[in-house]
Design an enzyme around this catalytic site. Structure first.
Site, PDB file in Angstrom:
ATOM      1  N   ARG A 148       2.565 -19.953 -33.311  1.00  0.00           N
ATOM      2  CA  ARG A 148       1.851 -19.736 -34.419  1.00  0.00           C
ATOM      3  C   ARG A 148       0.854 -18.670 -34.067  1.00  0.00           C
ATOM      4  NH1 ARG A 148       3.673 -24.999 -34.776  1.00  0.00           N
ATOM      5  NH2 ARG A 148       5.136 -25.284 -36.835  1.00  0.00           N
ATOM      6  N   ASP A 177       9.048 -19.862 -33.752  1.00  0.00           N
ATOM      7  CA  ASP A 177       8.711 -20.761 -35.019  1.00  0.00           C
ATOM      8  C   ASP A 177       8.888 -19.926 -36.117  1.00  0.00           C
ATOM      9  OD1 ASP A 177       7.798 -22.858 -36.522  1.00  0.00           O
ATOM     10  OD2 ASP A 177       7.174 -23.829 -34.627  1.00  0.00           O
ATOM     11  N   HIS A 248      12.440 -24.475 -38.216  1.00  0.00           N
ATOM     12  CA  HIS A 248      11.211 -23.654 -37.530  1.00  0.00           C
ATOM     13  C   HIS A 248      11.766 -22.465 -37.186  1.00  0.00           C
ATOM     14  CE1 HIS A 248       7.999 -26.686 -37.451  1.00  0.00           C
ATOM     15  NE2 HIS A 248       9.020 -27.605 -37.291  1.00  0.00           N
ATOM     16  N   ASP A 314      13.294 -30.812 -34.355  1.00  0.00           N
ATOM     17  CA  ASP A 314      11.954 -31.406 -35.343  1.00  0.00           C
ATOM     18  C   ASP A 314      12.004 -30.787 -36.635  1.00  0.00           C
ATOM     19  OD1 ASP A 314      11.102 -28.740 -34.023  1.00  0.00           O
ATOM     20  OD2 ASP A 314       9.060 -29.338 -34.561  1.00  0.00           O
ATOM     21  N   GLU A 315      11.677 -31.658 -37.433  1.00  0.00           N
ATOM     22  CA  GLU A 315      11.235 -31.049 -38.888  1.00  0.00           C
ATOM     23  C   GLU A 315      12.265 -30.033 -39.377  1.00  0.00           C
ATOM     24  OE1 GLU A 315       6.477 -31.540 -38.311  1.00  0.00           O
ATOM     25  OE2 GLU A 315       7.431 -29.709 -37.752  1.00  0.00           O
ATOM     26  N   ASP A 450      -4.296 -30.593 -31.075  1.00  0.00           N
ATOM     27  CA  ASP A 450      -4.913 -29.813 -32.204  1.00  0.00           C
ATOM     28  C   ASP A 450      -5.737 -31.049 -33.227  1.00  0.00           C
ATOM     29  OD1 ASP A 450      -2.468 -31.241 -32.555  1.00  0.00           O
ATOM     30  OD2 ASP A 450      -1.806 -30.021 -34.251  1.00  0.00           O
ATOM     31  N   TRP A 498      -0.917 -27.406 -30.493  1.00  0.00           N
ATOM     32  CA  TRP A 498      -0.195 -26.600 -31.388  1.00  0.00           C
ATOM     33  C   TRP A 498      -1.502 -25.759 -32.099  1.00  0.00           C
ATOM     34  CZ3 TRP A 498       4.927 -26.905 -31.591  1.00  0.00           C
ATOM     35  CH2 TRP A 498       5.306 -28.033 -31.175  1.00  0.00           C
ATOM     36  N   THR A 499      -1.321 -24.477 -32.420  1.00  0.00           N
ATOM     37  CA  THR A 499      -2.251 -23.519 -32.460  1.00  0.00           C
ATOM     38  C   THR A 499      -2.456 -22.954 -34.022  1.00  0.00           C
ATOM     39  OG1 THR A 499      -0.703 -21.729 -31.892  1.00  0.00           O
ATOM     40  CG2 THR A 499      -1.933 -22.799 -30.176  1.00  0.00           C
ATOM     41  N   GLU A 500      -1.811 -23.672 -35.071  1.00  0.00           N
ATOM     42  CA  GLU A 500      -2.068 -23.057 -36.241  1.00  0.00           C
ATOM     43  C   GLU A 500      -3.681 -22.834 -36.574  1.00  0.00           C
ATOM     44  OE1 GLU A 500      -0.464 -25.938 -35.555  1.00  0.00           O
ATOM     45  OE2 GLU A 500       1.214 -26.343 -36.902  1.00  0.00           O
TER      46      GLU A 500
END
Ligand code: ACM
Length: 584
Positions: A148, A177, A248, A314-315, A450, A498-500
């Site tokens: 991210r 991602d 992702h 995931d997701e 995060d 997580w670095t959003e």
């Protein structure tokens, strides 16, 4: 300051009476017995630089520090003895000696965490103590999301040192991602030529209207990765790479549009994603996609010696597969029940592929979905079609652990060596552990760094639950009620950053510290009682010393009184979740 304010707390530590200090000076020698040469290198380069003491090689003097391996100790266990006669750091293996050297550094005081001496005095007080210690868990990890926001190589190396100082031993690099592909893949050069860069970046939560208009990106070359892996190995840290699939993946699709579901979206028009959230653009379930990622993984296996390779899982939204005639034809051809089983087919393909190469899949707990109805079914994605899937004989076969073509599987349909990183709570980890899989517990409700660490208005870009230092200190990786056999399958725990909304190293530091110190004690210490009984006041008292160590290391931690002005991000939208996290 008490030199015994060690973090993480050791199993036992005591002063040798009468509590006094030994002195290290320029004549102090370093005797590295067989098997400890690497620790001696680290000792001279790090403790030597901070103290200004040369620690010449030698065993011919009483004034020496001795590093040795004592096979009677467990591999990561160590003993530090400073009793007026000897100064010994003994470990069950080089790793144990290394963790002992980390304790030795803490005993020397916070200035031992600098890169050069701050006085001209070349005498260093060393408390006369005996410390005996060993870790609770074998996997003590931190995930850095370098996808991210890219973290340059030098910052990753620095994090390796920060992990080592906390006796953490796994660095999980989330390398790919939607927003960026961060590892060079020689045979697919566009992954980094195109996939490593984005034109702009959402500033704050996805609902924010702000953007960083400066292009962002970066990637690690093969040699960068080799350097990171070797640097970590010298510090007894394993680097676990993550290549996230089949969701992702928009950055990969931006580079190679044929990887996406070309029959439902114009994948040639997809850029590297510039905002956050769960992205609908997932891989097409074609043979060409499998071959492409096998090629990626061949290079990944070559670069990373880790026995575990993380493949995400995931997701992965199912909408495109539902709409795609190609995906539907594939489901039919494979005799699968639905899109959940298609995802499962993806993961199992690579599970087997890794197992055939002597490696082990680790994935997020979604890898339990699709074909594992009895246990580990997705709590968040359960939908109205579940009943229909249960009618299928294939499900019944899978539930009973029928051998899949190409290898032995457990009742969850995965290779016995596959491991699960349980992030949506404990449930996936419990199901996996009960089925005999190794589990790394990293529930988002507890150890996602995060998430904001205070409820006040000054937290930068506040997202998620309030997870304070004390909350992390009271995190328990092994949920109550597991059978002893299943509990033994919890091989460790991991904090995930997580670095959003962490755009650079200073923001990562702020979110990660001081909470990583509490996490390290949870992951390492054999001395912690049940969460409610943990002595947080004592931990906080020891943190006084630890803040000084962190400051000496140059860490931009969150001060106990709250963010400093430049650590705030006024006006940047977050997404705080009110109330305590659900009891998972
Ligand atoms: C995850 O947080 N999606 C693993």
């Amino acid at each position: 300051m008490d030199p015994m304010d060690l973090i993480p707390a050791p199993r036992s530590s005591r002063w040798v009476p009468p509590a006094a200090y030994d002195v290290l000076d320029t004549d102090t020698r370093l005797e590295a017995q067989p098997g400890t040469e690497g620790v001696a290198r680290w000792f001279r380069a790090t403790i030597g630089a901070a103290t200004g003491l040369p620690f010449p090689d030698g065993d011919d003097d009483d004034n020496r520090v001795v590093l040795s391996v004592d096979p009677a100790l467990a591999p990561e266990a160590y003993r530090v003895v400073v009793d007026g006669y000897a100064r010994r750091i003994q470990g069950g293996s080089a790793a144990g000696v290394f963790w002992g050297a980390q304790t030795f550094r803490q005993l020397l005081g916070p200035d031992a965490f600098r890169r050069a001496p701050v006085t001209t005095r070349r005498e260093w007080d060393l408390p006369m103590v005996v410390v005996e210690d060993e870790p609770r868990f074998a996997w003590r990890g931190l995930l850095l999301d370098v996808a991210r926001h890219f973290l340059p190589k030098d910052d990753v190396l620095r994090y390796v040192d920060l992990l080592a100082a906390h006796k953490l031993n796994v660095l999980h690099l989330h390398l790919t991602d939607d927003q960026g592909w961060r590892v060079e893949i020689t045979r697919h050069p566009r992954l980094t030529e195109v996939g490593a860069w984005r034109g702009r970046t959402k500033r704050g939560h996805r609902a924010s209207e702000l953007w960083y208009d400066t292009p962002h990106g970066g990637f690690y070359t093969h040699d960068d990765i080799r350097e990171i892996v070797a640097y970590a190995a010298e510090r007894h840290i394993r680097v676990v790479p993550e290549i996230d699939l089949p969701g992702h993946v928009q950055a990969a699709i931006a580079a190679y549009p044929e990887l996406g579901n070309t029959d439902v979206v114009d994948t040639a028009a997809l850029p590297v994603w510039d905002t956050w959230g769960i992205n609908p653009n997932v891989l097409a379930p074609t043979d060409a996609t499998l071959r492409f990622f096998e090629g990626v993984l061949e290079e990944v296996l070559d670069l990373f010696p880790s026995p575990y390779i993380h493949l995400g899982g995931d997701e992965c939204p199912k909408d495109q597969w539902k709409a795609s005639p190609t995906a539907q034809a594939r489901i039919k051809e494979l005799g699968l029940a639905d899109e959940y089983e298609l995802q499962s087919w993806f993961m199992r393909h690579f599970d087997r592929w890794l197992a055939e190469r002597g490696r082990r899949l680790i994935g997020w707990d979604e890898i339990l979905e699709g074909g594992s109805r009895a246990k580990g079914r997705a709590p968040v994605e359960s939908d109205e079609e579940e009943g229909a899937r249960h009618e299928r004989p294939r499900d019944e076969e899978r539930r009973q652990g029928v051998r899949a073509p190409g290898g032995e599987t457990t009742s969850l349909g995965l290779a016995p060596g596959a491991a699960v990183a349980s992030w949506r709570g404990y449930a996936g980890g419990i199901a996996a552990a009960e089925a005999g899989h190794d589990v790394v517990m990293c529930p988002e409700q507890h150890v996602y760094l995060d998430h904001r660490q205070h409820g006040g208005p000054d937290e930068p870009v506040p997202i998620g639950f309030v997870r304070t230092l004390e909350d992390v200190y009271r995190f328990e990786p092994v949920p109550p009620g597991l059978s002893p056999e299943a509990a033994a399958r919890v091989i460790g725990t991991q904090a995930n950053a997580w670095t959003e909304v962490m755009e650079n190293r200073a923001r990562v530091d702020y979110q990660v510290f001081p909470r990583l110190a509490a996490f390290a004690e949870v992951a390492w210490s054999t001395r912690l009682p049940a969460p409610a009984e943990r002595d947080f006041a004592d931990f906080e008292r020891r943190m006084t010393a630890h803040y000084r160590r962190l400051a000496a290391l140059g860490v931009d931690y969150r001060p106990p009184g709250g963010p400093l002005p430049w650590q705030r991000r006024p006006g940047v939208l977050g997404r705080p979740i009110e109330g305590p996290p659900p009891n998972v």
